[in-house]
Design a protein around this motif. Structure first.
Motif, PDB file in Angstrom:
ATOM      1  N   VAL A 249       0.738  -1.212   0.122  1.00 29.83           N
ATOM      2  CA  VAL A 249       0.016  -0.065   0.029  1.00 29.83           C
ATOM      3  C   VAL A 249       0.679   1.398  -0.099  1.00 29.83           C
ATOM      4  O   VAL A 249       0.092   2.407  -0.185  1.00 29.83           O
ATOM      5  CB  VAL A 249      -0.850   0.040   1.324  1.00 29.83           C
ATOM      6  CG1 VAL A 249      -2.004  -1.033   1.006  1.00 29.83           C
ATOM      7  CG2 VAL A 249      -0.310  -0.016   2.693  1.00 29.83           C
ATOM      8  N   GLY A 250       2.293   1.155   0.054  1.00 31.94           N
ATOM      9  CA  GLY A 250       2.936   2.205   0.114  1.00 31.94           C
ATOM     10  C   GLY A 250       4.512   1.823   0.360  1.00 31.94           C
ATOM     11  O   GLY A 250       5.031   0.935  -0.062  1.00 31.94           O
ATOM     12  N   ASP A 251       4.960   2.647   1.293  1.00 40.77           N
ATOM     13  CA  ASP A 251       6.515   2.573   1.643  1.00 40.77           C
ATOM     14  C   ASP A 251       6.453   1.465   2.739  1.00 40.77           C
ATOM     15  O   ASP A 251       6.238   1.871   4.208  1.00 40.77           O
ATOM     16  CB  ASP A 251       7.152   3.745   1.940  1.00 40.77           C
ATOM     17  CG  ASP A 251       8.606   3.610   2.287  1.00 40.77           C
ATOM     18  OD1 ASP A 251       9.074   2.507   2.317  1.00 40.77           O
ATOM     19  OD2 ASP A 251       9.304   4.734   2.556  1.00 40.77           O
ATOM     20  N   TRP A 252       6.779   0.142   2.385  1.00 40.36           N
ATOM     21  CA  TRP A 252       6.589  -0.696   3.455  1.00 40.36           C
ATOM     22  C   TRP A 252       7.862  -0.641   4.538  1.00 40.36           C
ATOM     23  O   TRP A 252       7.583  -1.055   5.511  1.00 40.36           O
ATOM     24  CB  TRP A 252       6.903  -2.183   2.855  1.00 40.36           C
ATOM     25  CG  TRP A 252       8.146  -2.490   1.982  1.00 40.36           C
ATOM     26  CD1 TRP A 252       8.367  -2.213   0.783  1.00 40.36           C
ATOM     27  CD2 TRP A 252       9.627  -2.582   2.592  1.00 40.36           C
ATOM     28  NE1 TRP A 252       9.877  -2.436   0.252  1.00 40.36           N
ATOM     29  CE2 TRP A 252      10.222  -2.910   1.303  1.00 40.36           C
ATOM     30  CE3 TRP A 252      10.022  -2.937   3.907  1.00 40.36           C
ATOM     31  CZ2 TRP A 252      11.769  -3.224   1.473  1.00 40.36           C
ATOM     32  CZ3 TRP A 252      11.296  -3.361   4.070  1.00 40.36           C
ATOM     33  CH2 TRP A 252      12.074  -3.419   2.931  1.00 40.36           C
ATOM     34  N   SER A 253       8.879   0.219   4.314  1.00 46.98           N
ATOM     35  CA  SER A 253       9.936   0.323   5.323  1.00 46.98           C
ATOM     36  C   SER A 253       9.426   1.098   6.398  1.00 46.98           C
ATOM     37  O   SER A 253       9.996   0.924   7.594  1.00 46.98           O
ATOM     38  CB  SER A 253      11.070   1.024   4.568  1.00 46.98           C
ATOM     39  OG  SER A 253      10.850   2.407   4.310  1.00 46.98           O
ATOM     40  N   LYS A 254       8.470   1.941   6.258  1.00 48.79           N
ATOM     41  CA  LYS A 254       7.926   2.632   7.492  1.00 48.79           C
ATOM     42  C   LYS A 254       6.916   1.609   8.464  1.00 48.79           C
ATOM     43  O   LYS A 254       7.003   2.206   9.476  1.00 48.79           O
ATOM     44  CB  LYS A 254       6.867   3.559   6.886  1.00 48.79           C
ATOM     45  CG  LYS A 254       7.642   4.911   6.122  1.00 48.79           C
ATOM     46  CD  LYS A 254       6.648   6.055   5.797  1.00 48.79           C
ATOM     47  CE  LYS A 254       7.390   7.156   4.930  1.00 48.79           C
ATOM     48  NZ  LYS A 254       6.551   8.100   4.619  1.00 48.79           N
ATOM     49  N   LEU A 255       6.857   0.422   7.902  1.00 46.82           N
ATOM     50  CA  LEU A 255       6.162  -0.585   8.610  1.00 46.82           C
ATOM     51  C   LEU A 255       7.062  -1.466   9.661  1.00 46.82           C
ATOM     52  O   LEU A 255       6.310  -2.301  10.121  1.00 46.82           O
ATOM     53  CB  LEU A 255       4.918  -1.168   7.914  1.00 46.82           C
ATOM     54  CG  LEU A 255       3.896  -0.418   7.133  1.00 46.82           C
ATOM     55  CD1 LEU A 255       3.158  -1.108   6.330  1.00 46.82           C
ATOM     56  CD2 LEU A 255       3.174   0.759   8.040  1.00 46.82           C
ATOM     57  N   SER A 256       8.133  -1.243   9.100  1.00 47.20           N
ATOM     58  CA  SER A 256       9.037  -2.476   9.422  1.00 47.20           C
ATOM     59  C   SER A 256       9.460  -2.573  10.902  1.00 47.20           C
ATOM     60  O   SER A 256      10.072  -3.707  11.501  1.00 47.20           O
ATOM     61  CB  SER A 256      10.309  -2.616   8.638  1.00 47.20           C
ATOM     62  OG  SER A 256      11.121  -1.420   8.734  1.00 47.20           O
ATOM     63  N   ASN A 257       9.621  -1.640  11.708  1.00 47.22           N
ATOM     64  CA  ASN A 257      10.030  -1.512  12.986  1.00 47.22           C
ATOM     65  C   ASN A 257       8.944  -0.943  14.105  1.00 47.22           C
ATOM     66  O   ASN A 257       9.458  -0.257  15.042  1.00 47.22           O
ATOM     67  CB  ASN A 257      11.387  -0.908  13.163  1.00 47.22           C
ATOM     68  CG  ASN A 257      12.586  -1.643  12.369  1.00 47.22           C
ATOM     69  OD1 ASN A 257      12.917  -2.711  12.970  1.00 47.22           O
ATOM     70  ND2 ASN A 257      13.024  -1.163  11.459  1.00 47.22           N
ATOM     71  N   ILE A 258       7.650  -1.259  13.676  1.00 46.24           N
ATOM     72  CA  ILE A 258       6.617  -0.782  14.705  1.00 46.24           C
ATOM     73  C   ILE A 258       5.635  -1.736  15.285  1.00 46.24           C
ATOM     74  O   ILE A 258       5.688  -2.992  14.699  1.00 46.24           O
ATOM     75  CB  ILE A 258       5.750   0.398  14.124  1.00 46.24           C
ATOM     76  CG1 ILE A 258       5.327  -0.124  12.635  1.00 46.24           C
ATOM     77  CG2 ILE A 258       6.841   1.778  13.666  1.00 46.24           C
ATOM     78  CD1 ILE A 258       4.371   0.908  11.939  1.00 46.24           C
ATOM     79  N   ASN A 259       5.056  -1.480  16.302  1.00 40.98           N
ATOM     80  CA  ASN A 259       4.034  -2.507  16.868  1.00 40.98           C
ATOM     81  C   ASN A 259       2.657  -2.472  16.384  1.00 40.98           C
ATOM     82  O   ASN A 259       1.793  -3.206  16.681  1.00 40.98           O
ATOM     83  CB  ASN A 259       4.065  -2.273  18.471  1.00 40.98           C
ATOM     84  CG  ASN A 259       5.077  -3.194  18.862  1.00 40.98           C
ATOM     85  OD1 ASN A 259       5.894  -4.144  18.465  1.00 40.98           O
ATOM     86  ND2 ASN A 259       5.490  -2.999  20.075  1.00 40.98           N
ATOM     87  N   ASP A 260       2.286  -1.779  15.507  1.00 35.22           N
ATOM     88  CA  ASP A 260       1.012  -1.486  14.895  1.00 35.22           C
ATOM     89  C   ASP A 260       1.090  -1.501  13.384  1.00 35.22           C
ATOM     90  O   ASP A 260       0.611  -0.244  12.950  1.00 35.22           O
ATOM     91  CB  ASP A 260       0.192  -0.093  15.344  1.00 35.22           C
ATOM     92  CG  ASP A 260       0.947   1.039  15.551  1.00 35.22           C
ATOM     93  OD1 ASP A 260       2.321   1.012  15.246  1.00 35.22           O
ATOM     94  OD2 ASP A 260       0.428   2.130  15.353  1.00 35.22           O
ATOM     95  N   PRO A 261       1.658  -2.074  12.575  1.00 37.32           N
ATOM     96  CA  PRO A 261       1.694  -2.109  11.329  1.00 37.32           C
ATOM     97  C   PRO A 261       0.574  -2.002  10.367  1.00 37.32           C
ATOM     98  O   PRO A 261       0.222  -1.066   9.491  1.00 37.32           O
ATOM     99  CB  PRO A 261       2.610  -3.241  10.917  1.00 37.32           C
ATOM    100  CG  PRO A 261       2.402  -4.448  11.653  1.00 37.32           C
ATOM    101  CD  PRO A 261       2.008  -3.508  13.018  1.00 37.32           C
ATOM    102  N   LEU A 262      -0.557  -2.704  10.822  1.00 40.84           N
ATOM    103  CA  LEU A 262      -1.726  -2.919  10.093  1.00 40.84           C
ATOM    104  C   LEU A 262      -2.472  -1.355  10.097  1.00 40.84           C
ATOM    105  O   LEU A 262      -2.822  -1.046   9.260  1.00 40.84           O
ATOM    106  CB  LEU A 262      -2.796  -3.975  10.619  1.00 40.84           C
ATOM    107  CG  LEU A 262      -2.288  -5.437  10.490  1.00 40.84           C
ATOM    108  CD1 LEU A 262      -3.141  -6.443  10.653  1.00 40.84           C
ATOM    109  CD2 LEU A 262      -1.533  -5.492   9.133  1.00 40.84           C
ATOM    110  N   PRO A 263      -2.837  -0.771  11.360  1.00 35.73           N
ATOM    111  CA  PRO A 263      -3.397   0.535  11.235  1.00 35.73           C
ATOM    112  C   PRO A 263      -2.709   1.616  10.455  1.00 35.73           C
ATOM    113  O   PRO A 263      -3.063   2.251   9.639  1.00 35.73           O
ATOM    114  CB  PRO A 263      -3.293   0.994  12.954  1.00 35.73           C
ATOM    115  CG  PRO A 263      -3.319  -0.209  13.720  1.00 35.73           C
ATOM    116  CD  PRO A 263      -2.450  -1.271  12.637  1.00 35.73           C
TER     117      PRO A 263
END
Length: 464
Positions: A249-263
């Motif tokens: 859906v976009g830049d996946w790297s922004k989701l790679s080190n967080i605890n809430d990737p789906l929101p």
């Protein structure tokens, strides 16, 4: 005081436990794998781990139905390899199930902290422990029914997430810079694939915990195979769908080190103020709660079984007036809460506290998988007449695949997580010292029980 659990659970309850134990793995934790392997590298890792779990569950079900015991892997390895084998599998399972809940509790804290920023996430995590330990103490059928409801809601929510983000999905986003270290498959990419193993395991970690409810299952030789097989298929399909759609859906790297990737992935599609996004944050808690609650049920049965066998203090095998192992529930909770507030763990190998705890739980899981598959092979030879209502398909190939992949993953995890691996070995050593120190006490207790059984048999005709 009774030391026997009562059978009250049917197929749907067991499916709810099996899937619920794992479902939080779809909501958080796995995306750390993108940080070390990239999306494509982590896809390869997940394919390997999913193969291991599928082969493992089809093999593990043979053990669960043949030996329906609250100790699960502890009971299988003990029957196959004696006291030492039982200890190794039991302590490994205990580490897995005691260390998984604090990671989930912290994710619950992170989710609710978004809505209530003035509340410390650790206090939310502490509150979660108190509430769900209490629910487990009240009764297993109530606990299992609650588990089934929140699991169904969590599965529905994942399907809603996929439907909402689908319009913004692009496969080109998912594959962009998808290999660790470069745009191409390389030595760095291979290294990333192996380094990401614990986060792929997190997708499926603890599904085997339903075995620990086997003593409380109605007709376990039929209900457990149905629950396990439908459970692993449910989880494999959801894992790949969630991972691919979140990464596209976009830049996946922004989701790679967080605890809430789906929101955060949904936010990229619908924006900050969408009702869909707020719904995901709130209903997404069901996935975390399902796993947290289910794993408390799992660790308590493992502690109960080890205490009943004398591998832990016997007092941990006492049951409450609700016929639940309340002392075991509280003991595991105390360890988990201590882990949450042990801030020094954060700096292990530069990992976040969540990643470190996830990795520790995975070490326990892999050692238990290895012991379980070795037990399957051993019992096929040493106990050919064991009542096996379900036989592992494709034997010996299917269980062999599970065993080989588990060994490779275990070695790779030690290579990439040496410090946590050393701490894991330390737990095993401390446990083994206690195991040796209480050996005479266990033997004395077993001899006394045998004498009591003989007396009962001798006196039976006099009362007949």
């Amino acid at each position: 005081m009774s030391h026997q659990l009562k059978p009250t659970l049917g197929t749907f309850h067991l499916w709810g436990i099996a899937v619920g134990l794992v479902i939080s793995g779809e909501y958080f934790g796995w995306s750390y794998g993108w940080g070390v392997a990239g999306t494509l590298g982590f896809l390869v890792t997940t394919l390997i781990v999913a193969t291991m779990y599928t082969c493992f569950i089809f093999s593990f079900t043979e053990l669960t139905t043949a030996i329906p015991h609250a100790g699960g892997p502890f009971a299988y390895s003990r029957k196959a390899f004696g006291e030492t084998g039982g200890f190794i599998a039991g302590i490994a399972t205990l580490i897995e199930f005691v260390f998984a809940p604090p990671a989930i509790a912290m994710a619950i804290g992170a989710y609710l902290n978004v809505q209530f920023p003035d509340i410390n996430p650790k206090m939310i995590a502490l509150g979660a422990y108190v509430v769900f330990m209490g629910l487990n103490i009240v009764g297993v059928q109530i606990a299992a029914t609650f588990e089934l409801i929140v699991t169904v809601l969590a599965v529905i929510e994942l399907l809603v997430f996929i439907g909402v983000v689908q319009p913004g999905f692009s496969f080109s986003n998912f594959v962009l810079n998808g290999w660790a270290g470069s745009n191409h498959f390389s030595g760095t990419a291979i290294s990333g694939i192996f380094a990401a193993i614990p986060f792929a395991i997190w997708f499926f970690l603890a599904i085997e915990g339903a075995a620990m409810a086997a003593e409380e299952a109605k007709d376990p030789k039929r209900t457990i195979p149905r629950a396990y097989i439908t459970g692993i298929l449910t989880l494999v399909v959801l894992a790949f769908l969630v991972m691919v759609f979140a990464g596209g859906v976009g830049d996946w790297s922004k989701l790679s080190n967080i605890n809430d990737p789906l929101p955060q992935a949904m936010k990229a599609v619908v924006g900050n103020n969408s009702s869909w996004m707020h719904m995901l944050v709130w209903i997404g808690l069901f996935g975390l709660v399902a796993s947290f609650h289910g794993i408390i049920l799992g660790y308590s049965r493992q502690i109960f079984a080890l205490g009943r066998a004398g591998f832990l203090p016997k007092s941990l095998a006492k049951l409450s007036r609700f016929n639940t192992p309340h002392r075991a529930i509280i003991a595991g909770g105390v360890v988990g809460i201590a882990a949450i507030f042990s801030d020094s763990v954060i700096n292990i190998q530069g990992m976040s506290l969540t990643a470190a705890i996830v990795t520790m739980a995975c070490f326990g899981a892999l050692l238990m998988y290895i012991m379980s598959m070795l037990s399957l092979f051993k019992l096929r030879r040493s106990e050919p007449d064991l009542n096996r209502s379900f036989m592992a398909p494709g034997y010996p190939v299917i269980p062999g695949i599970a065993l080989v992949i588990a060994v490779v993953c275990f070695v790779a995890m030690f290579y990439y997580n040496a410090t946590i691996g050393a701490i894991f070995i330390g737990f095993l050593v401390v446990g083994y010292i206690y195991f040796l120190a209480t050996k005479t006490q266990r033997q004395f207790s077993e001899e006394n029980q045998q004498l009591l059984n003989q007396v009962d048999v001798q006196q039976l005709p006099e009362h007949s």
